[in-house]
Design an enzyme around this catalytic site. Structure first.
Site, PDB file in Angstrom:
ATOM      1  N   GLU A   1     -12.765   5.451  -7.000  1.00  0.00           N
ATOM      2  CA  GLU A   1     -12.024   5.512  -8.263  1.00  0.00           C
ATOM      3  C   GLU A   1     -12.938   5.316  -9.467  1.00  0.00           C
ATOM      4  OE1 GLU A   1      -8.548   2.927  -8.713  1.00  0.00           O
ATOM      5  OE2 GLU A   1      -9.070   2.717 -10.828  1.00  0.00           O
TER       6      GLU A   1
ATOM      7  N   GLU B   1      -9.912  -3.315  -5.632  1.00  0.00           N
ATOM      8  CA  GLU B   1     -10.565  -4.122  -6.657  1.00  0.00           C
ATOM      9  C   GLU B   1     -10.353  -5.636  -6.526  1.00  0.00           C
ATOM     10  OE1 GLU B   1      -9.252  -2.306 -10.296  1.00  0.00           O
ATOM     11  OE2 GLU B   1     -10.526  -0.548  -9.995  1.00  0.00           O
TER      12      GLU B   1
END
Length: 702
Positions: free
Chosen positions: A252, A158
């Site tokens: 995810e 991320e």
């Protein structure tokens, strides 16, 4: 057992008239010859530092990575790469448990959040790139030496949520990828890109547009945290990645974390780092809908849930935040969300290939289909999101010789991957009713059938004969598709058939192409960038032609391109914007000079700029030829305007519903508009039909 007894037991019905009464069935057509992406599998996450060491026991692993009844069917485990090598051992035992029960299908991959060279909210100096690679490779070596080698390793978690993890800009991602990412392939590990929190395409674009950088990625990793059930399909779509044929993993996501994984359909207040604080409906079926869109809309190869064991996860756990009370008898058992995911994971096994299927046969009903790795079975997954109505669905699988039955499994509010037994297939077709057994009718059904050899059918021209050029092509009469990618005759981005609701047309039913009924006939509308239609044409004589198209748009950037046998014959042709908001009823003519070879060819119309309608195409022999069917009195032709004859003619005037308004006589376009305005009571778009059959559209202002 009689047919009626089987039907009563498993809730299916044959599509035989008069056998018993039933609701009208939606149709899912499966094309085993139309192959898409290879499925790597389904997985979940263990992070023992954050889970207090309780991420995955052996009992959990047996449930999560088994494939029989009462299991999830996962094959993939995601683990972290810690900043300190002292923590490298934290997920070793979990990986060994997962490998034990997943067997040969097991995939282990790892993601770094921070490192010694970039902590939370920090950018890594380029001078530390090689040291960072060495750190990742040391973890790679460690896991291999522990007997659980990595299948793949990510560059970073991320980069767009960097106030908690390391930060990466698009340029930094590009520079590291081009210069260093290939060095991460130690011990045969594959390289996963940085994994965007919000699937921000701008973080990937630069690498995808540079072949020398792209070769250092094996997998594009992404998270779905900027999405929810109401998010549009465009979030999942990535045309550039499709074009580059990049493998994609959803590495995810969780649908929400404030409720219980066992909530089937509950209205509650949600809100966490990924979800807005609001009163919302939490549904277990959102998991199935998201996986469907990941596979069918986004072309993802793999799907990884967040924590395997959590109160909102796949295996139930107590709520460590003490926001909700989880009954003790639920802890350690598969959640409703887990059972929904298992409808994919247990049956769509690694190596399976997604094949063609009607993606949205009706509102709130979604379908996908897969062929097993060795080609001996077909798997169809049906997702009913309509909690108020059960769905009756006919599944057709043409071209198979040995498909005799489907094994049927259902998860609903009342059922947990319930084995519903077998339903008989006749001539490649079966009709089932998706029964939830509960007040809420939404459910997910998986059908698994053994098949023989697949017989491919060729495409064919609409009407059975190639369109002869020079001549006219109605846009809606694209070729009839066969089976297999090579026999595909259209590409439709949007699963919704928008044309079905306007005028109720069923023209070309089952294709999903948005065809509308207008006063002049059928048109193809709601065209989006990347969609295309193909036509078999027969060019009588090689040479120069003038191409015309009748098009409409209320958008400034709409456009299209024509190609022949894969080679462009026009540049991108812009479609004029009509006056008036959402005015798609006032058609214009656009044109281009083209050169065509003689003989039979495949002509393709490709949308280059979204939101336009198209009625028909015309090819006229010669360069800068006159349009035989001008619209509205004048058209643009090679930079000059061609006007109607100044000789007076009689015209019959109709509105767009086909109602006759009266007759006028006019010489030229301007007089025709003035006289029509005097005839009709209201402003708008009207059709003027001349005595020789020519039809023109007029915009009348009053």
């Amino acid at each position: 057992m009689t047919i009626q007894e089987i039907a009563k037991r498993v809730g299916f019905v044959f599509g035989v008239a008069g056998l018993w009464s039933m609701a009208a069935a939606s149709t899912v057509n499966v094309d085993l010859g139309e192959e898409h992406q290879v499925i790597r599998g389904f997985g979940g996450m263990v992070h023992n530092q954050w889970q207090g060491g309780g991420g995955l026991s052996e009992a959990d692993a047996k449930i999560a990575f088994g494939t029989g009844d009462g299991t999830l069917g996962l094959n993939t485990l995601r683990i972290p790469v810690y900043a300190s090598s002292n923590d490298f051992n934290k997920e070793v035992q979990a990986a060994k448990y997962a490998k034990k029960y997943a067997g040969d299908d097991f995939i282990l991959y790892a993601t770094p959040w921070t490192s010694p060279y970039a902590g939370a909210n920090q950018h890594m100096a380029s001078s530390n790139y090689q040291k960072y690679v060495d750190h990742l490779n040391s973890f790679n070596d460690y896991m291999k030496n522990q007997g659980v080698p990595l299948y793949a390793i990510s560059i970073s978690n991320e980069p767009d949520w960097c106030h908690e993890w390391a930060c990466w800009t698009a340029d930094e991602i590009y520079n590291f990828t081009k210069g260093y990412a290939d060095k991460m392939r130690k011990n045969g590990a594959k390289v996963i890109s940085t994994e965007s929190f919000a699937y921000q395409k701008s973080l990937y674009d630069k690498v995808l547009n540079d072949a020398s950088a792209l070769k250092n990625w094996d997998i594009l990793g992404a998270h779905f945290y900027a999405s929810e059930a109401n998010t549009g399909d465009n979030f999942f779509q990535y045309p550039l990645a499709d074009q580059k044929n990049v493998e994609r993993w959803m590495t995810e996501h969780y649908t929400e974390s404030d409720g219980s994984g066992n909530y089937w359909r509950v209205v509650m207040r949600t809100g966490d780092q990924a979800n807005v604080n609001k009163l919302d409906t939490v549904r277990a079926m959102d998991v199935g809908y998201e996986i469907h869109r990941a596979m069918v809309v986004g072309n993802f190869n793999q799907y990884t849930w967040w924590y395997i064991r959590r109160c909102y996860g796949l295996i139930m756990e107590k709520d460590f935040g003490n926001k909700i009370q989880i009954p003790q008898n639920e802890i350690g058992k598969i959640s409703k969300r887990g059972y929904v995911l298992s409808q994919f994971a247990r049956f769509v096994r690694p190596g399976a290939v997604r094949v063609g299927a009607t993606a949205k046969p009706e509102s709130n009903l979604f379908a996908s289909a897969y062929k097993s790795a060795n080609g001996d079975s077909v798997i169809v997954v049906l997702v009913n999101r309509d909690y108020g109505s059960a769905k009756t669905v006919t599944v057709n699988v043409p071209g198979v010789s040995k498909l005799e039955s489907f094994h049927m499994y259902t998860t609903s509010e009342a059922k947990n991957a319930k084995d519903e037994g077998f339903v008989d297939v006749k001539n490649g077709s079966v009709t089932i009713t998706m029964e939830s057994g509960a007040t809420n009718k939404d459910c997910i059904v998986t059908l698994v059938g053994e098949i023989g050899d697949v017989v491919k059918t060729p495409r064919e021209p609409f009407g059975g004969k190639a369109v002869e050029l020079p001549g006219k092509i109605e846009a809606e009469n694209f070729d009839i598709p066969g089976t297999g990618k090579e026999n595909k005759t259209y590409n439709e981005n949007d699963a919704d058939d928008h044309g079905a609701g306007e005028g109720g047309t069923s023209y070309r039913e089952g294709t999903g192409v948005d065809i509308y009924k207008k006063a002049t006939g059928y048109i193809v509308g709601y065209n989006q960038e990347g969609e295309w239609l193909e036509y078999t044409v027969n060019v009588k004589e090689a040479g120069d032609y003038t191409f015309f198209a009748a098009v409409a748009s209320a958008n400034e950037t709409s456009g299209f391109q024509m190609s022949l046998d894969g080679e462009a014959i026009t540049e991108t042709i812009s479609v004029p914007k009509n006056e008036g908001e959402d005015n798609y009823d006032d058609y214009n003519k656009v044109s281009a000079n083209v050169t065509l070879p003689a003989g039979e060819h495949i002509l393709r119309f490709t949308v280059m700029g979204s939101w336009m309608d198209v009625d028909y195409f015309t090819f006229v022999k010669g360069k800068d030829a006159t349009d035989p069917e001008p619209i509205g009195g004048e058209i643009m032709l090679s930079g000059s305007r061609v006007k109607l004859s100044t000789e007076a003619e009689n015209y019959r005037i109709f509105d767009l519903n086909g109602s006759y308004m009266g007759a006028v006589r006019a010489a030229g376009a301007q007089e025709l508009r003035v006289n029509t305005a005097s005839l009709v009571k209201r402003g708008g778009v009207y059709l003027a039909k001349s005595a020789n059959g020519r039809v023109m559209r007029l915009q009348v202002t009053k």
